[in-house]
Design an enzyme around this catalytic site. Structure first.
Site, PDB file in Angstrom:
ATOM      1  N   ASP A   1       0.824  -1.213   0.000  1.00  0.00           N
ATOM      2  CA  ASP A   1       0.000   0.000   0.000  1.00  0.00           C
ATOM      3  C   ASP A   1       0.859   1.264   0.000  1.00  0.00           C
ATOM      4  O   ASP A   1       1.978   1.256   0.510  1.00  0.00           O
ATOM      5  CB  ASP A   1      -0.925  -0.030   1.229  1.00  0.00           C
TER       6      ASP A   1
ATOM      7  N   HIS B   1       2.595   3.203  -8.996  1.00  0.00           N
ATOM      8  CA  HIS B   1       2.410   1.769  -9.250  1.00  0.00           C
ATOM      9  C   HIS B   1       3.611   1.205 -10.014  1.00  0.00           C
ATOM     10  O   HIS B   1       4.079   0.103  -9.724  1.00  0.00           O
ATOM     11  CB  HIS B   1       1.122   1.518 -10.057  1.00  0.00           C
TER      12      HIS B   1
ATOM     13  N   LEU C   1      10.870 -20.657  -4.213  1.00  0.00           N
ATOM     14  CA  LEU C   1       9.882 -19.749  -3.610  1.00  0.00           C
ATOM     15  C   LEU C   1       8.560 -19.864  -4.363  1.00  0.00           C
ATOM     16  O   LEU C   1       8.545 -19.876  -5.594  1.00  0.00           O
ATOM     17  CB  LEU C   1      10.382 -18.299  -3.714  1.00  0.00           C
TER      18      LEU C   1
HETATM   19  C1  IPE Z   1      -5.544  -2.805  -0.277  1.00  0.00           C
HETATM   20  O1  IPE Z   1      -5.196  -1.478  -0.470  1.00  0.00           O
HETATM   21  C2  IPE Z   1      -5.513  -3.535  -1.591  1.00  0.00           C
HETATM   22  C3  IPE Z   1      -4.204  -3.746  -2.189  1.00  0.00           C
HETATM   23  C4  IPE Z   1      -3.061  -3.386  -1.661  1.00  0.00           C
HETATM   24  C5  IPE Z   1      -4.201  -4.409  -3.444  1.00  0.00           C
HETATM   25  P1  IPE Z   1      -6.294  -0.327  -0.643  1.00  0.00           P
HETATM   26  O2  IPE Z   1      -5.542   0.948  -0.750  1.00  0.00           O
HETATM   27  O3  IPE Z   1      -7.196  -0.688  -1.756  1.00  0.00           O
HETATM   28  O4  IPE Z   1      -7.111  -0.434   0.725  1.00  0.00           O
HETATM   29  P2  IPE Z   1      -7.925   0.663   1.554  1.00  0.00           P
HETATM   30  O5  IPE Z   1      -8.952   1.217   0.619  1.00  0.00           O
HETATM   31  O6  IPE Z   1      -6.959   1.693   1.993  1.00  0.00           O
HETATM   32  O7  IPE Z   1      -8.514  -0.096   2.701  1.00  0.00           O
HETATM   33  C1  IPE Z   2      -1.503   0.199  -3.430  1.00  0.00           C
HETATM   34  O1  IPE Z   2      -1.333   1.565  -3.463  1.00  0.00           O
HETATM   35  C2  IPE Z   2      -1.757  -0.406  -4.802  1.00  0.00           C
HETATM   36  C3  IPE Z   2      -3.131  -0.902  -5.001  1.00  0.00           C
HETATM   37  C4  IPE Z   2      -4.088  -0.869  -4.122  1.00  0.00           C
HETATM   38  C5  IPE Z   2      -3.414  -1.470  -6.296  1.00  0.00           C
HETATM   39  P1  IPE Z   2      -2.551   2.563  -3.489  1.00  0.00           P
HETATM   40  O2  IPE Z   2      -2.927   2.821  -4.907  1.00  0.00           O
HETATM   41  O3  IPE Z   2      -3.659   2.083  -2.633  1.00  0.00           O
HETATM   42  O4  IPE Z   2      -1.892   3.857  -2.885  1.00  0.00           O
HETATM   43  P2  IPE Z   2      -2.527   4.868  -1.818  1.00  0.00           P
HETATM   44  O5  IPE Z   2      -3.036   4.038  -0.678  1.00  0.00           O
HETATM   45  O6  IPE Z   2      -3.608   5.608  -2.509  1.00  0.00           O
HETATM   46  O7  IPE Z   2      -1.386   5.734  -1.419  1.00  0.00           O
HETATM   47 MG    MG Z   3      -4.138   2.339  -0.677  1.00  0.00          MG
END
Ligand code: IPE
Ligand code: IPE
Ligand code: MG
Length: 236
Positions: A16, A33, A127
């Site tokens: 995240d 990303h 792995l």
């Molecule tokens: C969780 O992250 C999903 C992934 C890392 C793929 P999100 O950014 O979607 O989750 P919330 O919305 O903060 O709970």
């Molecule tokens: C995690 O990073 C990647 C996915 C959920 C696909 P985010 O896109 O949720 O990044 P933030 O949480 O908005 O910073």
């Molecule tokens: Mg996120």
């Protein structure tokens, strides 16, 4: 690091903070990303180096479909492109890829690529890399419950015979040991529908690091944190 004794068999990571990382640099979310893929590669390498046997990465949740279409498309494309591009190196590193989650909402092209990646890496014995893609734990449990109910309905299984191991065997993670350590980057302290059943006795670690900054050093730090934990499983 070399003398960390307790290496977790299975680490699961909620990757995240890509968007916030990008925003802090004045960049587009998608660049976060893209940079996150570099961290994925670094963590796979570090896991192999440290003898971790299973690494699960939460790449796209069932709820992530609700993001703007442009971001969803970019994530799909990035996911497919990266796994395809990295397949030869994964094979070389002895990595077996397994994908968990739904498959029915992807395009035919994406579905085929996923099958190809699993098929071509199935000889990997160092792995197991588990990629959670269009995955959520509740969705997984609903699908597992339906599969169990159908077996009962067909008379292949009695209701009395349903136990922990029957449920586990019908989840996408059948044959994969439960995670010993769950890491969520970016400082958020929640599971966001990830491995709820499997996480029963997992240790949790919530570093502040944004995913694009989570490289080998951060991975090793997670191993150190884990080594300090005392797991009791309800016993004394
Ligand atoms: C969780 O992250 C999903 C992934 C890392 C793929 P999100 O950014 O979607 O989750 P919330 O919305 O903060 O709970
Ligand atoms: C995690 O990073 C990647 C996915 C959920 C696909 P985010 O896109 O949720 O990044 P933030 O949480 O908005 O910073
Ligand atoms: Mg996120």
């Amino acid at each position: 690091m070399e003398n960390v004794e307790k290496i977790p068999t299975h680490i699961a990571i909620i990757m995240d903070g890509n968007g916030r990382w990008a925003k802090a640099q004045g960049k587009d979310r998608c660049e976060g990303h893209i940079e996150g893929v570099v961290s994925v590669k670094a963590c796979i390498k570090a896991a192999c180096k440290r003898g971790v046997r299973y690494l699960t990465l939460y790449a796209f949740s069932t709820e992530n479909w609700g993001r703007p279409q442009e971001e969803v498309n970019a994530l799909m494309e990035l996911f497919c492109k990266s796994v395809t591009k990295e397949t030869p190196e994964l094979i070389e590193q002895g990595v077996r890829v397994r994908i968990i989650g739904r498959r029915d909402r992807f395009s035919e092209e994406v579905r085929e690529r996923l099958l190809h990646i699993e098929e071509s890496t199935k000889g990997g014995d160092k792995l197991t890399l588990v990629l959670a893609f269009d995955y959520s734990s509740r969705d997984e449990m609903v699908r597992a419950t339906k599969a169990v109910a159908e077996k009962v309905q067909r008379g292949e299984l009695s209701a009395e015979a349903i136990d922990d191991s029957v449920i586990s065997a019908h989840l996408d993670t059948a044959d994969i040991p439960d995670p010993d350590l769950i890491v969520r980057t970016s400082g958020e302290c929640r599971l966001s529908n990830f491995l709820l059943w499997q996480a029963s006795y997992a240790e949790m670690y919530f570093p502040q690091t944004m995913w694009p900054d989570f490289r080998e050093e951060a991975f090793d730090k997670a191993l150190e944190v884990y080594a300090q934990r005392e797991r009791r499983y309800g016993l004394l």
